[in-house]
Design a protein around this motif. Sequence first.
Motif, PDB file in Angstrom:
ATOM      1  N   UNK A  30       9.180 -35.066 -23.942  1.00 43.74           N
ATOM      2  CA  UNK A  30       8.908 -33.706 -24.400  1.00 43.74           C
ATOM      3  C   UNK A  30       9.052 -32.729 -23.233  1.00 43.74           C
ATOM      4  N   UNK A  31       8.541 -33.117 -22.071  1.00 41.76           N
ATOM      5  CA  UNK A  31       8.633 -32.278 -20.880  1.00 41.76           C
ATOM      6  C   UNK A  31       9.055 -33.146 -19.706  1.00 41.76           C
ATOM      7  N   UNK A  32       9.901 -32.609 -18.840  1.00 42.76           N
ATOM      8  CA  UNK A  32      10.280 -33.397 -17.652  1.00 42.76           C
ATOM      9  C   UNK A  32       9.086 -33.567 -16.714  1.00 42.76           C
ATOM     10  N   UNK A  33       9.089 -34.655 -15.978  1.00 41.77           N
ATOM     11  CA  UNK A  33       8.042 -34.885 -14.985  1.00 41.77           C
ATOM     12  C   UNK A  33       8.237 -33.920 -13.819  1.00 41.77           C
ATOM     13  N   UNK A  34       7.157 -33.520 -13.168  1.00 39.36           N
ATOM     14  CA  UNK A  34       7.279 -32.628 -12.006  1.00 39.36           C
ATOM     15  C   UNK A  34       8.018 -33.332 -10.868  1.00 39.36           C
ATOM     16  N   UNK A  35       8.924 -32.622 -10.195  1.00 37.93           N
ATOM     17  CA  UNK A  35       9.660 -33.215  -9.080  1.00 37.93           C
ATOM     18  C   UNK A  35       8.735 -33.782  -8.000  1.00 37.93           C
ATOM     19  N   UNK A  36       7.627 -33.129  -7.739  1.00 38.65           N
ATOM     20  CA  UNK A  36       6.700 -33.633  -6.717  1.00 38.65           C
ATOM     21  C   UNK A  36       6.154 -35.002  -7.112  1.00 38.65           C
ATOM     22  N   UNK A  37       5.923 -35.220  -8.399  1.00 31.91           N
ATOM     23  CA  UNK A  37       5.424 -36.508  -8.865  1.00 31.91           C
ATOM     24  C   UNK A  37       6.490 -37.591  -8.710  1.00 31.91           C
ATOM     25  N   UNK A  38       7.727 -37.259  -9.030  1.00 29.52           N
ATOM     26  CA  UNK A  38       8.820 -38.224  -8.878  1.00 29.52           C
ATOM     27  C   UNK A  38       9.006 -38.547  -7.399  1.00 29.52           C
ATOM     28  N   UNK A  39       9.025 -37.511  -6.561  1.00 31.33           N
ATOM     29  CA  UNK A  39       9.165 -37.728  -5.121  1.00 31.33           C
ATOM     30  C   UNK A  39       8.029 -38.622  -4.608  1.00 31.33           C
ATOM     31  N   UNK A  40       6.810 -38.311  -5.010  1.00 33.54           N
ATOM     32  CA  UNK A  40       5.644 -39.059  -4.534  1.00 33.54           C
ATOM     33  C   UNK A  40       5.605 -40.500  -4.991  1.00 33.54           C
ATOM     34  N   UNK A  41       6.243 -40.793  -6.105  1.00 23.64           N
ATOM     35  CA  UNK A  41       6.220 -42.172  -6.603  1.00 23.64           C
ATOM     36  C   UNK A  41       7.432 -42.981  -6.157  1.00 23.64           C
TER      37      UNK A  41
END
Length: 116
Positions: A30-41
Amino acid sequence: MRVAGSLALALALAGCGDPEPARDAGAERAEPRPPAAIYGRYCVNCHGRGMAGAPRVGPEFRLHWSHEVEEEGFEHLVRVAIEGQMGMPPRGTCFDCTDEELEATVIYMLKQSGAQ
Protein backbone atom coordinates in the motif's frame (compact mmCIF):
# COMPACT_ATOMS: atom_id res chain seq x y z
CA MET A 1 -4.91 -40.13 27.38
CA ARG A 2 -4.01 -37.00 29.28
CA VAL A 3 -1.02 -36.38 26.97
CA ALA A 4 -3.23 -36.74 23.91
CA GLY A 5 -5.67 -34.16 25.29
CA SER A 6 -2.85 -31.73 26.07
CA LEU A 7 -1.43 -32.23 22.60
CA ALA A 8 -4.80 -31.58 20.99
CA LEU A 9 -5.25 -28.41 23.05
CA ALA A 10 -1.75 -27.20 22.16
CA LEU A 11 -2.38 -27.80 18.45
CA ALA A 12 -5.71 -26.01 18.60
CA LEU A 13 -4.21 -23.02 20.38
CA ALA A 14 -1.29 -22.90 17.95
CA GLY A 15 -3.76 -21.85 15.28
CA CYS A 16 -4.87 -18.87 17.37
CA GLY A 17 -3.39 -15.45 16.95
CA ASP A 18 -3.00 -13.14 14.04
CA PRO A 19 0.16 -14.15 12.22
CA GLU A 20 1.36 -11.88 9.47
CA PRO A 21 0.34 -13.41 6.15
CA ALA A 22 3.12 -14.52 3.84
CA ARG A 23 3.95 -11.77 1.39
CA ASP A 24 4.53 -12.50 -2.26
CA ALA A 25 7.90 -11.00 -3.26
CA GLY A 26 6.29 -9.35 -6.27
CA ALA A 27 3.23 -8.07 -4.43
CA GLU A 28 2.69 -4.33 -4.28
CA ARG A 29 2.52 -2.64 -0.89
CA ALA A 30 0.00 0.00 0.00
CA GLU A 31 2.87 2.35 0.87
CA PRO A 32 6.57 2.08 0.12
CA ARG A 33 8.90 1.51 3.05
CA PRO A 34 10.93 4.54 4.17
CA PRO A 35 14.40 4.64 2.58
CA ALA A 36 15.99 5.06 6.01
CA ALA A 37 14.40 1.78 7.12
CA ILE A 38 15.65 -0.06 4.04
CA TYR A 39 19.13 1.43 4.47
CA GLY A 40 19.16 0.51 8.16
CA ARG A 41 18.15 -3.08 7.53
CA TYR A 42 19.98 -3.97 4.32
CA CYS A 43 22.56 -1.38 3.26
CA VAL A 44 24.26 -0.23 6.45
CA ASN A 45 25.91 -3.60 6.99
CA CYS A 46 28.28 -2.93 4.08
CA HIS A 47 27.96 0.79 3.35
CA GLY A 48 28.20 1.77 7.00
CA ARG A 49 31.56 0.05 7.48
CA GLY A 50 32.94 -0.15 3.96
CA MET A 51 32.79 -3.93 4.04
CA ALA A 52 34.14 -5.65 0.92
CA GLY A 53 35.11 -2.28 -0.53
CA ALA A 54 31.59 -0.84 -0.45
CA PRO A 55 31.63 2.96 -0.60
CA ARG A 56 30.80 4.29 2.86
CA VAL A 57 27.88 6.59 3.54
CA GLY A 58 28.27 9.79 5.53
CA PRO A 59 29.26 13.44 5.12
CA GLU A 60 32.97 12.60 5.25
CA PHE A 61 32.48 10.57 2.04
CA ARG A 62 30.73 13.36 0.12
CA LEU A 63 33.50 13.67 -2.47
CA HIS A 64 33.37 9.99 -3.32
CA TRP A 65 29.59 9.97 -3.87
CA SER A 66 29.63 13.30 -5.72
CA HIS A 67 32.32 11.89 -8.01
CA GLU A 68 30.30 8.70 -8.58
CA VAL A 69 27.20 10.67 -9.57
CA GLU A 70 29.21 12.97 -11.82
CA GLU A 71 31.23 10.21 -13.51
CA GLU A 72 28.76 7.31 -13.64
CA GLY A 73 25.42 9.07 -13.39
CA PHE A 74 22.54 8.63 -11.00
CA GLU A 75 20.83 6.05 -13.23
CA HIS A 76 23.96 3.90 -13.10
CA LEU A 77 23.98 3.94 -9.29
CA VAL A 78 20.34 2.87 -9.22
CA ARG A 79 21.03 0.10 -11.76
CA VAL A 80 23.90 -1.19 -9.59
CA ALA A 81 21.58 -1.20 -6.56
CA ILE A 82 19.03 -3.22 -8.52
CA GLU A 83 21.26 -5.58 -10.53
CA GLY A 84 24.35 -5.73 -8.32
CA GLN A 85 27.96 -5.36 -9.37
CA MET A 86 31.21 -6.93 -8.17
CA GLY A 87 30.67 -7.44 -4.40
CA MET A 88 27.30 -5.66 -4.37
CA PRO A 89 24.57 -8.30 -4.36
CA PRO A 90 21.49 -7.73 -6.50
CA ARG A 91 18.92 -5.59 -4.71
CA GLY A 92 21.34 -5.35 -1.77
CA THR A 93 19.69 -8.60 -0.61
CA CYS A 94 16.32 -6.82 -0.23
CA PHE A 95 14.61 -9.14 -2.66
CA ASP A 96 11.13 -7.84 -1.92
CA CYS A 97 12.14 -4.18 -2.38
CA THR A 98 10.62 -2.53 -5.42
CA ASP A 99 12.80 -0.68 -7.92
CA GLU A 100 11.23 2.55 -6.67
CA GLU A 101 12.13 1.74 -3.06
CA LEU A 102 15.71 1.02 -4.08
CA GLU A 103 15.92 4.26 -6.05
CA ALA A 104 14.62 6.19 -3.05
CA THR A 105 17.21 4.44 -0.87
CA VAL A 106 20.02 5.46 -3.24
CA ILE A 107 18.77 9.05 -2.99
CA TYR A 108 18.72 8.71 0.80
CA MET A 109 22.32 7.47 0.82
CA LEU A 110 23.42 10.33 -1.43
CA LYS A 111 21.69 12.86 0.81
CA GLN A 112 23.26 11.33 3.93
CA SER A 113 26.62 11.77 2.25
CA GLY A 114 25.92 15.33 1.10
CA ALA A 115 26.59 14.39 -2.53
CA GLN A 116 26.02 17.08 -5.12
